[in-house]
Enzyme design. Structure first.
Site, short mmCIF file in Angstrom:
data_model
loop_
_atom_site.label_atom_id
_atom_site.label_comp_id
_atom_site.label_asym_id
_atom_site.label_seq_id
_atom_site.Cartn_x
_atom_site.Cartn_y
_atom_site.Cartn_z
N GLY A 2 77.77 60.75 59.50
CA GLY A 2 77.25 61.86 60.31
C GLY A 2 76.08 62.61 59.73
N SER A 3 75.58 62.22 58.55
CA SER A 3 74.56 63.07 57.91
C SER A 3 73.17 62.88 58.48
CB SER A 3 74.55 62.81 56.40
OG SER A 3 74.25 61.46 56.16
N ASN B 241 80.82 55.85 63.84
CA ASN B 241 79.37 55.69 64.00
C ASN B 241 78.71 54.99 62.81
OD1 ASN B 241 76.50 56.66 64.83
ND2 ASN B 241 76.81 57.56 62.81
N TYR C 99 75.10 41.58 61.47
CA TYR C 99 75.18 42.83 62.26
C TYR C 99 75.61 42.56 63.70
CZ TYR C 99 73.37 47.25 64.24
OH TYR C 99 73.22 48.46 64.89
N ALA D 40 79.24 41.54 63.88
CA ALA D 40 80.10 42.70 63.59
C ALA D 40 80.14 43.63 64.81
CB ALA D 40 79.61 43.45 62.36
P1 NAD Z 1 71.10 55.51 60.15
O1 NAD Z 1 70.78 54.46 59.14
O2 NAD Z 1 70.19 56.67 60.28
O3 NAD Z 1 72.58 56.07 59.93
C1 NAD Z 1 73.64 55.23 59.56
C2 NAD Z 1 74.78 56.06 59.11
O4 NAD Z 1 75.78 55.17 58.59
C3 NAD Z 1 74.39 57.01 57.99
O5 NAD Z 1 74.93 58.30 58.23
C4 NAD Z 1 75.00 56.41 56.75
O6 NAD Z 1 75.47 57.38 55.84
C5 NAD Z 1 76.17 55.61 57.31
N1 NAD Z 1 76.44 54.51 56.39
C6 NAD Z 1 75.59 53.53 56.01
N2 NAD Z 1 76.16 52.80 55.02
C7 NAD Z 1 77.38 53.34 54.79
C8 NAD Z 1 78.43 53.06 53.89
N3 NAD Z 1 78.34 52.08 52.96
N4 NAD Z 1 79.53 53.81 53.93
C9 NAD Z 1 79.67 54.83 54.81
N5 NAD Z 1 78.70 55.16 55.69
C10 NAD Z 1 77.57 54.42 55.67
O7 NAD Z 1 71.22 54.72 61.51
P2 NAD Z 1 71.53 55.18 63.00
O8 NAD Z 1 70.49 54.56 63.83
O9 NAD Z 1 71.78 56.63 63.10
O10 NAD Z 1 72.88 54.36 63.24
C11 NAD Z 1 74.10 54.94 63.67
C12 NAD Z 1 74.92 53.87 64.36
O11 NAD Z 1 74.22 53.43 65.54
C13 NAD Z 1 75.16 52.64 63.52
O12 NAD Z 1 76.46 52.15 63.74
C14 NAD Z 1 74.13 51.66 64.07
O13 NAD Z 1 74.53 50.33 63.85
C15 NAD Z 1 74.13 52.03 65.53
N6 NAD Z 1 72.94 51.61 66.27
C16 NAD Z 1 71.70 52.08 65.95
C17 NAD Z 1 70.61 51.65 66.69
C18 NAD Z 1 69.20 52.12 66.42
O14 NAD Z 1 68.25 51.58 67.02
N7 NAD Z 1 68.97 53.11 65.58
C19 NAD Z 1 70.78 50.73 67.73
C20 NAD Z 1 72.05 50.29 68.02
C21 NAD Z 1 73.13 50.74 67.29
#
Ligand code: NAD
Length: 248
Positions: free
Chosen positions: A18-19, A93, A157, A160
């Site tokens: 969530g950060s 998330n 990815y 998963a």
């Molecule tokens: P981001 O990289 O900004 O955030 C990912 C989050 O996952 C971070 O808060 C991080 O602390 C956490 N994380 C990563 N590795 C971790 C670990 N080892 N242990 C615990 N937490 C961990 O990316 P985002 O875009 O905000 O992604 C959030 C979600 O949305 C993810 O599940 C991502 O797969 C999904 N998503 C993102 C997109 C995109 O285009 N940004 C598209 C589809 C799905």
């Protein structure tokens, strides 16, 4: 983007990862709607503290817990704390990319993506469903359009995230009779750090391929999450809401 007014006063949520990015937008939206929110973060203490400070300017409802989901002891620590709380909403998330073509992919690239996206989901849902059964709460899992359409360089990815969707559909059939809902949201391309390494010219091409001609905002995914958690979606379970500007 106009903001919908949600009211989640008296509700308690946990948001993993969530950060920053989508997770931070979910935390902010839930806090703004009056929910008490616990969020996990992997490493960035400063970002976690800053988010807590911003959300808690008016109320004291947001709490950060450090947890790296590649470390079983960290998940155990979070679960031990959360099992004691009256959790209404679980938002899975956390996710990460380790993109490479299969022939270059190391076992660690495969394993880490699965640990964070799938194994954490297994543990968190298994441990918190007894709580959700009591609170009649619900779960939202963040999947990805990659898990539906596939993507070169993402066998880890995409498989998963397809697993997240299958997990969601299956668990919905198990826990529906207990009054607990579980849904997935599959974002398309969203402007977060996850896309920061993509070159501008590639981003422009991506935008041309999206019917709405732009990347999505984290806040737009957060609004879909709040809708899915809310009573407005009270007859929806086992579904995957695609939020991708029409791309898929
Ligand atoms: P981001 O990289 O900004 O955030 C990912 C989050 O996952 C971070 O808060 C991080 O602390 C956490 N994380 C990563 N590795 C971790 C670990 N080892 N242990 C615990 N937490 C961990 O990316 P985002 O875009 O905000 O992604 C959030 C979600 O949305 C993810 O599940 C991502 O797969 C999904 N998503 C993102 C997109 C995109 O285009 N940004 C598209 C589809 C799905």
């Amino acid at each position: 983007m106009s903001q919908v007014i949600w009211n989640f006063e008296g509700k308690t949520a946990i948001v993993t990862g969530g950060s920053r990015g989508i997770g931070a937008a979910i935390v902010q939206a839930l806090a703004k709607a009056g929910a008490r929110v616990y969020f996990t973060y992997a490493k960035d203490v400063q970002a976690a503290k800053a988010l807590v400070a911003t959300c808690n300017e008016k109320t004291e409802l947001v709490y950060a817990i450090q947890a790296d989901f590649t470390k079983p002891a960290d998940i155990e620590n979070v679960m031990t704390q959360m099992e004691k709380m009256p959790i209404d909403y679980v938002i899975n998330n956390a996710g990460l990319l380790r993109d490479r073509p299969l022939y270059k992919m190391d076992p660690e690239d495969w394993q880490q993506v699965y640990q964070v996206s799938i194994e954490a989901l297994f543990t968190i849902c298994k441990r918190l469903i007894p709580v959700l059964t009591k609170t009649q709460g619900n779960i939202v899992n963040i999947a990805s359009i990659s898990g539906i359409s596939g993507q070169a360089g993402q066998v880890n990815y995409a498989s998963a995230k397809a697993g997240v969707i299958g997990f969601t559909k299956s668990l919905a059939k198990e826990i529906g009779p207990m009054g607990v809902r579980i849904n997935a949201i599959a974002p398309g391309y969203i402007e977060t750090d996850m896309l920061k390494d993509i070159q501008d010219k590639v981003k422009k091409k991506m935008q041309r391929d999206i019917p709405l001609r732009r990347l999505g905002l984290p806040q737009e995914i957060a609004q879909s999450v709040l809708y899915t958690l809310s009573d407005a979606a009270s007859y929806t379970t086992g579904s995957t809401l695609v939020v991708d500007g029409g791309m898929y």
